[in-house]
Write an enzyme that holds these catalytic residues in place. Sequence first.
Site, mmCIF file in Angstrom:
data_model
loop_
_atom_site.group_PDB
_atom_site.id
_atom_site.type_symbol
_atom_site.label_atom_id
_atom_site.label_comp_id
_atom_site.label_asym_id
_atom_site.label_seq_id
_atom_site.Cartn_x
_atom_site.Cartn_y
_atom_site.Cartn_z
ATOM 1 N N ASN A 62 -13.518 -6.783 -12.000
ATOM 2 C CA ASN A 62 -12.997 -6.799 -10.633
ATOM 3 C C ASN A 62 -13.705 -5.776 -9.737
ATOM 4 O O ASN A 62 -14.181 -6.109 -8.648
ATOM 5 C CB ASN A 62 -11.496 -6.504 -10.675
ATOM 6 C CG ASN A 62 -10.842 -6.827 -9.352
ATOM 7 O OD1 ASN A 62 -10.517 -7.968 -9.078
ATOM 8 N ND2 ASN A 62 -10.708 -5.826 -8.504
ATOM 9 N N LEU B 260 3.801 9.092 -8.384
ATOM 10 C CA LEU B 260 4.851 10.106 -8.474
ATOM 11 C C LEU B 260 5.864 10.043 -7.329
ATOM 12 O O LEU B 260 7.074 9.971 -7.579
ATOM 13 C CB LEU B 260 4.207 11.505 -8.536
ATOM 14 C CG LEU B 260 5.203 12.662 -8.593
ATOM 15 C CD1 LEU B 260 6.056 12.581 -9.851
ATOM 16 C CD2 LEU B 260 4.474 14.010 -8.521
ATOM 17 N N TYR C 209 -11.471 3.248 -14.946
ATOM 18 C CA TYR C 209 -11.253 3.135 -13.497
ATOM 19 C C TYR C 209 -12.266 4.016 -12.750
ATOM 20 O O TYR C 209 -13.007 3.541 -11.872
ATOM 21 C CB TYR C 209 -9.815 3.540 -13.144
ATOM 22 C CG TYR C 209 -9.598 3.713 -11.665
ATOM 23 C CD1 TYR C 209 -9.863 2.669 -10.790
ATOM 24 C CD2 TYR C 209 -9.143 4.931 -11.149
ATOM 25 C CE1 TYR C 209 -9.676 2.833 -9.420
ATOM 26 C CE2 TYR C 209 -8.946 5.090 -9.789
ATOM 27 C CZ TYR C 209 -9.222 4.047 -8.930
ATOM 28 O OH TYR C 209 -9.047 4.216 -7.581
ATOM 29 N N LEU D 68 -3.817 -11.236 -2.856
ATOM 30 C CA LEU D 68 -2.359 -11.035 -2.974
ATOM 31 C C LEU D 68 -1.916 -10.775 -4.413
ATOM 32 O O LEU D 68 -0.754 -10.973 -4.754
ATOM 33 C CB LEU D 68 -1.588 -12.228 -2.378
ATOM 34 C CG LEU D 68 -1.831 -12.484 -0.881
ATOM 35 C CD1 LEU D 68 -1.034 -13.703 -0.400
ATOM 36 C CD2 LEU D 68 -1.452 -11.268 -0.042
ATOM 37 N N ASP E 4 -10.540 -14.378 -3.251
ATOM 38 C CA ASP E 4 -10.808 -13.414 -4.322
ATOM 39 C C ASP E 4 -12.285 -13.010 -4.304
ATOM 40 O O ASP E 4 -13.151 -13.897 -4.224
ATOM 41 C CB ASP E 4 -10.453 -14.098 -5.652
ATOM 42 C CG ASP E 4 -10.261 -13.101 -6.766
ATOM 43 O OD1 ASP E 4 -11.125 -12.207 -6.909
ATOM 44 O OD2 ASP E 4 -9.256 -13.204 -7.480
HETATM 45 N N1 UFG Z 1 3.739 11.498 -12.695
HETATM 46 C C1 UFG Z 1 4.932 11.772 -13.309
HETATM 47 N N2 UFG Z 1 5.913 10.811 -13.263
HETATM 48 C C2 UFG Z 1 5.738 9.622 -12.648
HETATM 49 C C3 UFG Z 1 4.509 9.359 -12.012
HETATM 50 C C4 UFG Z 1 3.532 10.324 -12.068
HETATM 51 O O1 UFG Z 1 5.123 12.833 -13.895
HETATM 52 O O2 UFG Z 1 6.659 8.793 -12.644
HETATM 53 C C5 UFG Z 1 2.697 12.538 -12.701
HETATM 54 C C6 UFG Z 1 1.384 12.070 -13.302
HETATM 55 O O3 UFG Z 1 1.388 12.266 -14.695
HETATM 56 C C7 UFG Z 1 0.405 12.954 -12.557
HETATM 57 C C8 UFG Z 1 1.043 13.143 -11.172
HETATM 58 O O4 UFG Z 1 2.419 12.844 -11.356
HETATM 59 O O5 UFG Z 1 0.351 14.200 -13.157
HETATM 60 C C9 UFG Z 1 0.484 12.208 -10.134
HETATM 61 O O6 UFG Z 1 0.473 10.902 -10.654
HETATM 62 P P1 UFG Z 1 0.206 9.614 -9.771
HETATM 63 O O7 UFG Z 1 0.355 8.431 -10.669
HETATM 64 O O8 UFG Z 1 1.032 9.650 -8.543
HETATM 65 O O9 UFG Z 1 -1.308 9.754 -9.317
HETATM 66 P P2 UFG Z 1 -2.604 10.098 -10.210
HETATM 67 O O10 UFG Z 1 -2.803 11.570 -10.110
HETATM 68 O O11 UFG Z 1 -2.551 9.480 -11.547
HETATM 69 O O12 UFG Z 1 -3.706 9.315 -9.412
HETATM 70 C C10 UFG Z 1 -4.665 9.988 -8.718
HETATM 71 C C11 UFG Z 1 -5.298 8.983 -7.776
HETATM 72 C C12 UFG Z 1 -6.159 8.017 -8.556
HETATM 73 C C13 UFG Z 1 -7.081 8.776 -9.455
HETATM 74 C C14 UFG Z 1 -6.328 9.698 -10.371
HETATM 75 C C15 UFG Z 1 -7.291 10.490 -11.228
HETATM 76 O O13 UFG Z 1 -4.296 8.244 -7.079
HETATM 77 O O14 UFG Z 1 -6.906 7.229 -7.645
HETATM 78 O O15 UFG Z 1 -5.588 10.585 -9.596
HETATM 79 O O16 UFG Z 1 -6.662 10.920 -12.398
HETATM 80 F F1 UFG Z 1 -7.741 7.887 -10.217
#
Ligand code: UFG
Length: 326
Positions: free
Chosen positions: A92, A190, A141, A33, A50
């Site tokens: 982890n 995003l 990661y 959790l 855990d």
């Molecule tokens: N982004 C924004 N604004 C936000 C959140 C995200 O512009 O508020 C952009 C990020 O910079 C990225 C895209 O939206 O370009 C997607 O971002 P997310 O955080 O939604 O997801 P990620 O692409 O970072 O994550 C994914 C997978 C992960 C993996 C990663 C690899 O969910 O498991 O890609 O880079 F590790």
Amino acid sequence: MNVLVLGGAGYIGSHMCKLLSTQGHQVVVFDNLSTGHREAVKWGPLIVGDILVKDDLENLFAQHEHFDLIIHFCAKSLVGESVKQPNDYYRNNVVGTLNLLDQMVKTGHDKLVFSSTAAVFGTPSVEFIDETQPRLPINPYGQSKKIVEDILQDYFQAFGLKSVCLRYFNACGADPDADIGERHEPETHLIPNILKSVLSGSQQKLKVFGNAYPTADGTCVRDYIHINDLASAHLLAGQYLDNNQGAYAFNLGNGSGFSVLDVISAAEHVVGNKIDYDIEEARAGDPPVLVADATLARQALGWEPQYKEIEKIIATAWGWHQNERF
Ligand code: UFG
């Protein structure tokens, strides 16, 4: 089947539990959790524990007769955080998983579906990423998940522990009944951030991280895959291990790339409003383009994503965020 879902109180894990239960399987959830929610565990008992505490795992397996399948979602999963706290990520994600694997071997469990990620590929040089691409992670990661993928190969050779690693591209969307959905504290993803900015009346104004990437509009391109499509792949992967002996890995995505600005524009159609945003500095560790070639998963597992249109995916997330229940 009796299925153990480690991390079943989390975003992907809870959708997995709902799918398993609706298909007539029995579910036991194990979760500390730390990021999951007690309220998201609705389809079987919750055991709070855990993976870093060996006694917790020992008790879990001692209390239950036998699991036909084990699905492991417990992980820290934020790229940026992993750059700052690699110790937590390796402990982890790697040490915790080793504890689980050892307990599985000790108790005669030999079927695991493991939650991996597109981040194992780093910054690939091809447009569509299939399983032949080299795994060259660019953050702790991705590295932690790559290490577990390799460990699983060795555990198959040494102990006959069969496994499927599923490498998710961008998990998103929510249960269409809005019973469960995505809720992280803090939220970094995003689509939820876009929808939260709408619900806050732009008080939580959306930030777009970087607009000078080598893409058509300068923002990052990702492959958005619905959470229920990911869940269905896990069930198929478990069935695959009934007839296949080995340690396998499959990429899971829709095979279509959307830039951050594309996603904002699709969300505008869903919510029926213009969405304001500010352009901010690029985030550390974000590759410019990540799009899956999931042909292998389709062929080997018979997997077929149901949510192909980005607007339909966003609509399920919108349904959840408007009535968030926990
Ligand atoms: N982004 C924004 N604004 C936000 C959140 C995200 O512009 O508020 C952009 C990020 O910079 C990225 C895209 O939206 O370009 C997607 O971002 P997310 O955080 O939604 O997801 P990620 O692409 O970072 O994550 C994914 C997978 C992960 C993996 C990663 C690899 O969910 O498991 O890609 O880079 F590790």
